[in-house]
Design an enzyme around this catalytic site. Structure first.
Site, PDB file in Angstrom:
ATOM      1  N   ASP A  91       0.857  -1.184   0.000  1.00 24.30           N
ATOM      2  CA  ASP A  91       0.000   0.000   0.000  1.00 24.30           C
ATOM      3  C   ASP A  91       0.894   1.234   0.000  1.00 24.30           C
ATOM      4  O   ASP A  91       2.125   1.131   0.129  1.00 24.30           O
ATOM      5  CB  ASP A  91      -0.908  -0.021   1.239  1.00 24.30           C
ATOM      6  CG  ASP A  91      -1.971   1.072   1.232  1.00 24.30           C
ATOM      7  OD1 ASP A  91      -2.412   1.466   0.131  1.00 24.30           O
ATOM      8  OD2 ASP A  91      -2.362   1.541   2.320  1.00 24.30           O
ATOM      9  N   HIS A  92       0.278   2.387  -0.168  1.00 20.67           N
ATOM     10  CA  HIS A  92       0.963   3.662  -0.006  1.00 20.67           C
ATOM     11  C   HIS A  92       0.356   4.400   1.183  1.00 20.67           C
ATOM     12  O   HIS A  92      -0.868   4.499   1.295  1.00 20.67           O
ATOM     13  CB  HIS A  92       0.809   4.539  -1.254  1.00 20.67           C
ATOM     14  CG  HIS A  92       1.512   4.009  -2.452  1.00 20.67           C
ATOM     15  ND1 HIS A  92       1.001   4.110  -3.729  1.00 20.67           N
ATOM     16  CD2 HIS A  92       2.696   3.356  -2.579  1.00 20.67           C
ATOM     17  CE1 HIS A  92       1.839   3.558  -4.586  1.00 20.67           C
ATOM     18  NE2 HIS A  92       2.873   3.080  -3.919  1.00 20.67           N
ATOM     19  N   LEU A 134      -4.913   4.626  -0.117  1.00 22.19           N
ATOM     20  CA  LEU A 134      -5.955   3.753  -0.662  1.00 22.19           C
ATOM     21  C   LEU A 134      -5.490   2.987  -1.903  1.00 22.19           C
ATOM     22  O   LEU A 134      -6.180   2.915  -2.905  1.00 22.19           O
ATOM     23  CB  LEU A 134      -7.225   4.553  -0.968  1.00 22.19           C
ATOM     24  CG  LEU A 134      -7.822   5.281   0.238  1.00 22.19           C
ATOM     25  CD1 LEU A 134      -8.920   6.236  -0.189  1.00 22.19           C
ATOM     26  CD2 LEU A 134      -8.349   4.277   1.261  1.00 22.19           C
ATOM     27  N   HIS A 135      -4.293   2.397  -1.792  1.00 25.57           N
ATOM     28  CA  HIS A 135      -3.745   1.626  -2.895  1.00 25.57           C
ATOM     29  C   HIS A 135      -3.385   0.199  -2.469  1.00 25.57           C
ATOM     30  O   HIS A 135      -2.291  -0.296  -2.780  1.00 25.57           O
ATOM     31  CB  HIS A 135      -2.500   2.323  -3.457  1.00 25.57           C
ATOM     32  CG  HIS A 135      -2.754   3.718  -3.907  1.00 25.57           C
ATOM     33  ND1 HIS A 135      -1.753   4.674  -3.969  1.00 25.57           N
ATOM     34  CD2 HIS A 135      -3.892   4.339  -4.315  1.00 25.57           C
ATOM     35  CE1 HIS A 135      -2.270   5.823  -4.396  1.00 25.57           C
ATOM     36  NE2 HIS A 135      -3.562   5.635  -4.609  1.00 25.57           N
ATOM     37  N   PRO A 136      -4.275  -0.531  -1.784  1.00 29.80           N
ATOM     38  CA  PRO A 136      -3.954  -1.918  -1.414  1.00 29.80           C
ATOM     39  C   PRO A 136      -3.801  -2.783  -2.662  1.00 29.80           C
ATOM     40  O   PRO A 136      -4.567  -2.642  -3.623  1.00 29.80           O
ATOM     41  CB  PRO A 136      -5.159  -2.346  -0.570  1.00 29.80           C
ATOM     42  CG  PRO A 136      -6.290  -1.506  -1.079  1.00 29.80           C
ATOM     43  CD  PRO A 136      -5.656  -0.169  -1.407  1.00 29.80           C
TER      44      PRO A 136
END
Length: 564
Positions: A301-302, A475-477
């Site tokens: 994630d980020h 919100l980059h899973p």
């Protein structure tokens, strides 16, 4: 609850989000092929302002009508905070509730993918044609070979006309960073206005671009509020799925089951169905169909923070956040799709390297002429501005793991944020680079002082403590059912077919299939992945690879630097 016959289809797509919308369009193009899309969430109604109005993007997050409302387990390095993870529970998936930012990622991201055994056809040369196929880039020339101009996904460039954007771009140059004409073109590294998924002042989600234009097809069925509970198997061959809708359970038979639920839902459904770490599943009483320990592992994630400043000049969008002004701003949008509500406000930013050891940008910046959090919390100033920043290549790894056989119970999410020396080091660098840019002379006429983190946060330890207390997910899973060869014990998905290793009739096409997260927002990479996967599933000839050069910084290893 007894099961009813849900019919038989050639393809059953689990998830009507970003990847699912692409697949529904491409796989149903042949009228002889039957396609069923099962979406657990609601419809993306054309009249729904929370979805269609770009500036309303903060409202769906946390709202159970639109959002799965996941959260992490207490993160030890973040003062045991549970980090909220909004994921779209609606047609269009997260593309119906996200920030509408379109970032391909750096070409070297895909070169990294292509260096993995068996993934040679996922390097930049093989991915670029699929980016072009899906795009209609409205603000680049028709003769630009790096961009597509006839695809379903229309992209417009953020105007970035607010004077704060001009000052920010000049400040980046003063701090020693370049401008670039197009972060999605030849040279990603640098600062520029950003592409966004907005058209005529309205959100252009994956559903609007791909799914709704073909929903009239007789061979395409789209069901909303259809919760898939398990994949059915005959041995190791997927034969269909069970789903519930309107309090009734249905069993549908499928020639192929394609999981497109995203990096959380997809590994959850695999595990519920007996595909995953056999030892873990045995502890829950789930018989193992295929022992794949990589299912739910490799979670990436980020993380990001907001570095906020007060503005001395009345040029920011801060007043538009006033509740008194909102009705008039909304009316203007309703009447002619214009005004502050017609923008996502992520109109510009850039990509930079925080140190000379990384080969391509490890930091992403989004600049906004306003000081506000994703949850709508507004800084207590008359005017302000901010950057969102965070490391893009964290080496932390987490997991998605079911703790119950109940498909409605959220799985355990552990990200392990800030758990490695590299991650902590790059976080300190990220804040120092952000401050270096925002402290340049070009922004001095607007700079009334740093709001957050503030002057009291200066040492490495203070910065890390502030990040631990304030950071949110970008919100980059991704990467929880990663592509890779069978020789990799943690690989889940075959890169040549998107099939789940050890199974037949079961594929994964979503962010979970990524082996590494890219160095930006992941919506565009997921759409590209789905376009490419559609050809693999259909068995059609893949698009020819492109030999166009791309920018490499002088300290990049491998192939010679391609221009400057």
């Amino acid at each position: 609850m007894s099961s009813r016959d849900g019919g038989k289809y050639d393809y059953v797509i689990v998830g009507g989000g970003s990847a699912g919308s692409v697949l529904a369009n491409r796989l149903s193009a042949d009228p002889a092929t039957s396609v069923l899309v099962l979406e657990a969430g609601r419809s993306d109604y054309p009249w729904d302002l929370f979805i269609q109005m770009p500036a309303a993007l903060t409202f769906p997050s946390g709202n159970p009508l639109y959002d799965w409302r996941y959260e992490s387990e207490p993160e030890p390095r973040m003062h045991n905070r549970r980090i909220a993870h909004a994921r779209g529970k609606v047609l269009g998936g997260s593309s119906s509730i996200n920030g509408m930012i379109f970032q391909r990622g750096n070409p070297l991201d895909y070169e990294r993918w292509g260096q993995n055994p068996g993934m040679e056809d996922w390097d930049w040369a093989h991915c670029l044609p699929y980016f072009r196929r899906m795009e209609n880039s409205l603000d680049t020339g028709a003769d630009d070979p790096y961009r597509g101009h006839s695809g379903p996904l229309q992209l417009e460039r953020g105007p970035a006309t607010n004077p704060l954007f001009g000052a920010f771009f000049e400040s980046a140059q003063q701090a020693g960073y370049d401008l670039t004409p197009d972060v999605n073109g030849f040279k990603q590294e640098g600062f520029a206005p950003f592409d966004r998924n907005i058209r005529h002042g309205r959100r252009l989600s994956a559903s609007r671009a791909y799914l709704r234009p073909v929903m009239h097809r007789a061979n395409l069925t789209v069901l909303t509020r259809a919760m898939v509970e398990r994949i059915n198997f005959d041995g190791t061959t997927a034969t269909g799925v069970d789903y519930t809708r309107n309090r009734r359970r249905y069993t549908v038979t499928a020639g192929e089951v394609i999981l497109a639920g995203g990096a959380i839902n997809t590994p959850q459904l695999l595990q519920l169905s007996g595909v995953g770490d056999a030892k873990h599943l045995a502890g829950l009483g789930i018989p193992s169909v295929v022992d794949l320990p990589g299912v739910g592992a490799n979670l990436q994630d980020h993380l990001e923070v907001y570095v906020q400043y007060e503005s001395t000049q009345a040029v920011s969008l801060q007043p538009s956040l006033s509740k008194k002004r909102m009705p008039w701003i909304g009316l203007r949008w309703l009447l002619n799709r214009s005004g502050p509500a017609a923008s996502n406000h992520f109109e510009g930013g850039g990509f930079a390297r925080s140190n000379n050891e990384v080969e391509w940008p490890n930091l992403m910046f989004h600049f906004l002429p306003v000081a506000v959090r994703y949850d709508g919390q507004v800084a207590d100033v008359a005017h302000g501005y901010q950057v969102h920043v965070g490391p893009m290549f964290s080496d932390t790894r987490g997991h998605v793991r079911i703790t119950s056989t109940d498909p409605r119970k959220h799985p355990e999410l552990v990200f392990n944020y800030l758990s490695t020396d590299q991650d902590r080091r790059e976080w300190v660098e990220a804040i120092r680079v952000a401050r270096a840019i925002l402290g340049q002379p070009a922004l001095a006429p607007f700079n009334a002082g740093e709001i957050s983190p503030g002057a009291a946060v200066e040492t490495d330890e203070e910065i890390l403590d502030w990040v631990a207390r304030e950071a949110e997910t970008a919100l980059h899973p991704s990467c929880t059912a990663k592509m890779g060869p069978t020789s990799d014990p943690m690989a889940v998905t075959d890169p040549a077919s998107m099939r789940v290793h050890g199974t037949r009739g079961l594929r994964v096409v979503d962010a979970s299939a990524m082996p590494y997260v890219t160095n930006g927002n992941i919506y565009a990479p997921v759409m590209m992945l789905a376009e490419k996967a559609a050809d693999l599933i259909l068995g059609t000839a893949p698009l020819a690879p492109s030999d166009l050069p791309f920018y490499r910084h002088s300290n990049s290893r491998g192939r010679a630097k391609a221009g400057s």
